[in-house]
Write a protein that holds these residues in place. Structure first.
Motif, PDB file in Angstrom:
ATOM      1  N   UNK A  19      20.825  -9.388  11.386  1.00 52.47           N
ATOM      2  CA  UNK A  19      22.244  -9.407  11.069  1.00 52.47           C
ATOM      3  C   UNK A  19      22.431  -9.473   9.570  1.00 52.47           C
ATOM      4  N   UNK A  20      23.670  -9.431   9.163  1.00 48.88           N
ATOM      5  CA  UNK A  20      24.029  -9.454   7.741  1.00 48.88           C
ATOM      6  C   UNK A  20      24.327 -10.893   7.322  1.00 48.88           C
ATOM      7  N   UNK A  21      23.842 -11.266   6.137  1.00 54.24           N
ATOM      8  CA  UNK A  21      24.155 -12.574   5.567  1.00 54.24           C
ATOM      9  C   UNK A  21      24.489 -12.380   4.101  1.00 54.24           C
ATOM     10  N   UNK A  22      25.749 -12.138   3.818  1.00 52.90           N
ATOM     11  CA  UNK A  22      26.163 -11.897   2.452  1.00 52.90           C
ATOM     12  C   UNK A  22      25.481 -10.670   1.876  1.00 52.90           C
ATOM     13  N   UNK A  23      24.688 -10.850   0.828  1.00 62.92           N
ATOM     14  CA  UNK A  23      24.000  -9.755   0.187  1.00 62.92           C
ATOM     15  C   UNK A  23      22.624  -9.472   0.746  1.00 62.92           C
ATOM     16  N   UNK A  24      22.314 -10.012   1.906  1.00 71.08           N
ATOM     17  CA  UNK A  24      21.000  -9.811   2.504  1.00 71.08           C
ATOM     18  C   UNK A  24      21.116  -9.377   3.961  1.00 71.08           C
ATOM     19  N   UNK A  25      20.087  -8.697   4.430  1.00 67.62           N
ATOM     20  CA  UNK A  25      19.871  -8.490   5.860  1.00 67.62           C
ATOM     21  C   UNK A  25      18.811  -9.500   6.268  1.00 67.62           C
ATOM     22  N   UNK A  26      19.109 -10.319   7.274  1.00 65.98           N
ATOM     23  CA  UNK A  26      18.154 -11.339   7.679  1.00 65.98           C
ATOM     24  C   UNK A  26      17.778 -11.148   9.145  1.00 65.98           C
ATOM     25  N   UNK A  36      12.945 -13.768   8.230  1.00 69.46           N
ATOM     26  CA  UNK A  36      12.765 -12.740   7.206  1.00 69.46           C
ATOM     27  C   UNK A  36      14.106 -12.462   6.546  1.00 69.46           C
ATOM     28  N   UNK A  37      14.053 -12.005   5.281  1.00 73.76           N
ATOM     29  CA  UNK A  37      15.270 -11.684   4.543  1.00 73.76           C
ATOM     30  C   UNK A  37      14.983 -10.522   3.606  1.00 73.76           C
ATOM     31  N   UNK A  38      15.932  -9.562   3.544  1.00 76.54           N
ATOM     32  CA  UNK A  38      15.769  -8.385   2.708  1.00 76.54           C
ATOM     33  C   UNK A  38      17.055  -8.162   1.915  1.00 76.54           C
ATOM     34  N   UNK A  39      16.948  -7.827   0.645  1.00 84.81           N
ATOM     35  CA  UNK A  39      18.163  -7.591  -0.151  1.00 84.81           C
ATOM     36  C   UNK A  39      18.909  -6.357   0.342  1.00 84.81           C
ATOM     37  N   UNK A  40      20.224  -6.463   0.375  1.00 85.96           N
ATOM     38  CA  UNK A  40      21.072  -5.347   0.796  1.00 85.96           C
ATOM     39  C   UNK A  40      22.170  -5.191  -0.239  1.00 85.96           C
ATOM     40  N   UNK A  41      22.006  -4.188  -1.086  1.00 87.50           N
ATOM     41  CA  UNK A  41      22.883  -4.046  -2.244  1.00 87.50           C
ATOM     42  C   UNK A  41      24.258  -3.498  -1.893  1.00 87.50           C
ATOM     43  N   UNK A  42      24.442  -3.036  -0.647  1.00 92.86           N
ATOM     44  CA  UNK A  42      25.687  -2.356  -0.313  1.00 92.86           C
ATOM     45  C   UNK A  42      26.600  -3.248   0.525  1.00 92.86           C
ATOM     46  N   UNK A  60      25.275   2.408   5.640  1.00 97.54           N
ATOM     47  CA  UNK A  60      25.971   2.093   4.391  1.00 97.54           C
ATOM     48  C   UNK A  60      27.120   3.087   4.198  1.00 97.54           C
ATOM     49  N   UNK A  61      28.304   2.792   4.753  1.00 96.13           N
ATOM     50  CA  UNK A  61      29.397   3.766   4.727  1.00 96.13           C
ATOM     51  C   UNK A  61      29.901   4.104   3.337  1.00 96.13           C
ATOM     52  N   UNK A  62      29.854   3.160   2.397  1.00100.75           N
ATOM     53  CA  UNK A  62      30.446   3.405   1.080  1.00100.75           C
ATOM     54  C   UNK A  62      29.678   4.444   0.275  1.00100.75           C
ATOM     55  N   UNK A  64      27.544   6.729   2.031  1.00 99.15           N
ATOM     56  CA  UNK A  64      27.231   7.821   2.938  1.00 99.15           C
ATOM     57  C   UNK A  64      25.761   7.970   3.237  1.00 99.15           C
ATOM     58  N   UNK A  65      25.075   6.839   3.450  1.00 96.94           N
ATOM     59  CA  UNK A  65      23.656   6.923   3.751  1.00 96.94           C
ATOM     60  C   UNK A  65      23.252   5.905   4.804  1.00 96.94           C
ATOM     61  N   UNK A  66      22.092   6.144   5.397  1.00 96.93           N
ATOM     62  CA  UNK A  66      21.482   5.192   6.313  1.00 96.93           C
ATOM     63  C   UNK A  66      20.215   4.681   5.642  1.00 96.93           C
ATOM     64  N   UNK A  67      20.205   3.385   5.346  1.00 95.31           N
ATOM     65  CA  UNK A  67      19.031   2.771   4.761  1.00 95.31           C
ATOM     66  C   UNK A  67      18.008   2.426   5.826  1.00 95.31           C
ATOM     67  N   UNK A  68      16.802   2.125   5.362  1.00101.34           N
ATOM     68  CA  UNK A  68      15.702   1.856   6.280  1.00101.34           C
ATOM     69  C   UNK A  68      14.818   0.748   5.704  1.00101.34           C
ATOM     70  N   UNK A  69      14.561  -0.273   6.523  1.00 97.03           N
ATOM     71  CA  UNK A  69      13.684  -1.362   6.122  1.00 97.03           C
ATOM     72  C   UNK A  69      12.453  -1.316   7.017  1.00 97.03           C
TER      73      UNK A  69
END
Length: 259
Positions: A19-26, A36-42, A60-62, A64-69
């Motif tokens: 799920x999303x936690x502020x500026x991270x995907x956890x 685990x925690x990963x930075x999510x700049x968008x 990441x709608x803003x 127009x891409x799909x990120x991948x971890x």
């Protein structure tokens, strides 16, 4: 769960929930402990789903891409060129089905995007799931409270589009499919979850029916429990601000790709 601003959630099948936690995907376990925690700049980040190879896809709608971890934490781009990308649904063959409020599409494993539905039939398209047994993609129209399906031909092209049901005043966001082939639509307007019974041809049997007895906060998406500590016969429902609710439905979810 320690989520904050999470619009979606995704099970890895190994006892983790993303799920999303502020500026991270956890990723957390069933007790809500972060593993685990990963930075999510968008911001915002919408759809969150795992693929069979263990990659976590993030819409990441803003930009127009799909990120991948990747499982080792490497962050890359899965696909670009879909402004406002919202709903994600990886299937068992490595395709990723997507919506962006204007199209229903499918990314092939090599990153090629096929637009399957556009125009009025794809207006406000949001949640999406694909049923390989009936060769049908189901999706929602957010603003009109509609659930629709598009038949997928043997060659992968789109066939007929059919409305399966509508609820006045609802704002249908995410969709989930159970092992019996029935749909669950999350109402983001008045926090509810509706079930729609379907027959072997993916046609509606009856009407969309609210199955929530009680109150929920803002919810947008639902996933069936997968992995240790999570109930496979329950829907886990979340949305901004990130509270996760468990809704017992008595049947497991349809098969999805898991690491």
């Amino acid at each position: 769960m320690p989520f904050n601003g999470s619009e979606d959630l995704g099970f890895d099948g190994l006892g983790g929930l993303a799920g999303k936690d502020g500026g991270n995907i956890i990723i957390v376990d069933s007790a809500g402990t972060e593993t685990a925690s990963y930075p999510d700049a968008f911001n915002p980040s919408y759809g969150l789903r795992f693929t069979a190879d263990g990659n976590l896809l993030v819409a990441h709608p803003s930009v127009g891409e799909i990120g991948q971890i990747a499982p080792d934490g490497t962050i890359s781009t899965f696909a670009t060129g879909i402004n406002g990308v919202n709903g994600l649904y990886p299937d068992l063959d490595g395709n990723v089905w997507v919506t962006n409020f204007g199209i229903v599409g499918r990314y092939s494993p090599d990153g090629t995007l096929d637009t399957l539905v556009s125009g009025g039939d794809a207006a406000n398209s949001n949640g999406i799931v694909f049923d390989p047994d009936r060769s049908v993609a189901f999706y929602t129209n957010y603003s009109a409270g509609r659930v629709l399906k598009v038949d997928i031909n043997d060659d992968g092209t789109a066939g007929d589009v059919t409305e399966l049901g509508q609820v006045g005043g609802a704002a249908f966001d995410g969709l989930a499919l159970d092992a019996c082939g029935n749909l669950y639509a999350v109402d983001n307007g008045t926090p509810r979850v509706f079930r729609l019974m379907l027959d072997e041809n993916a046609d509606a049997v009856g009407e969309l029916t609210n199955i929530v007895d009680g109150n929920m906060q803002n919810v947008a998406n639902a996933q069936f429990g997968r992995g240790e500590g999570f109930d496979p016969n329950s829907l886990y429902v979340t949305g901004n601000p990130g509270v996760v609710f468990r809704l017992e439905v008595g049947v497991p979810g349809a098969e999805i790709p898991l690491p």
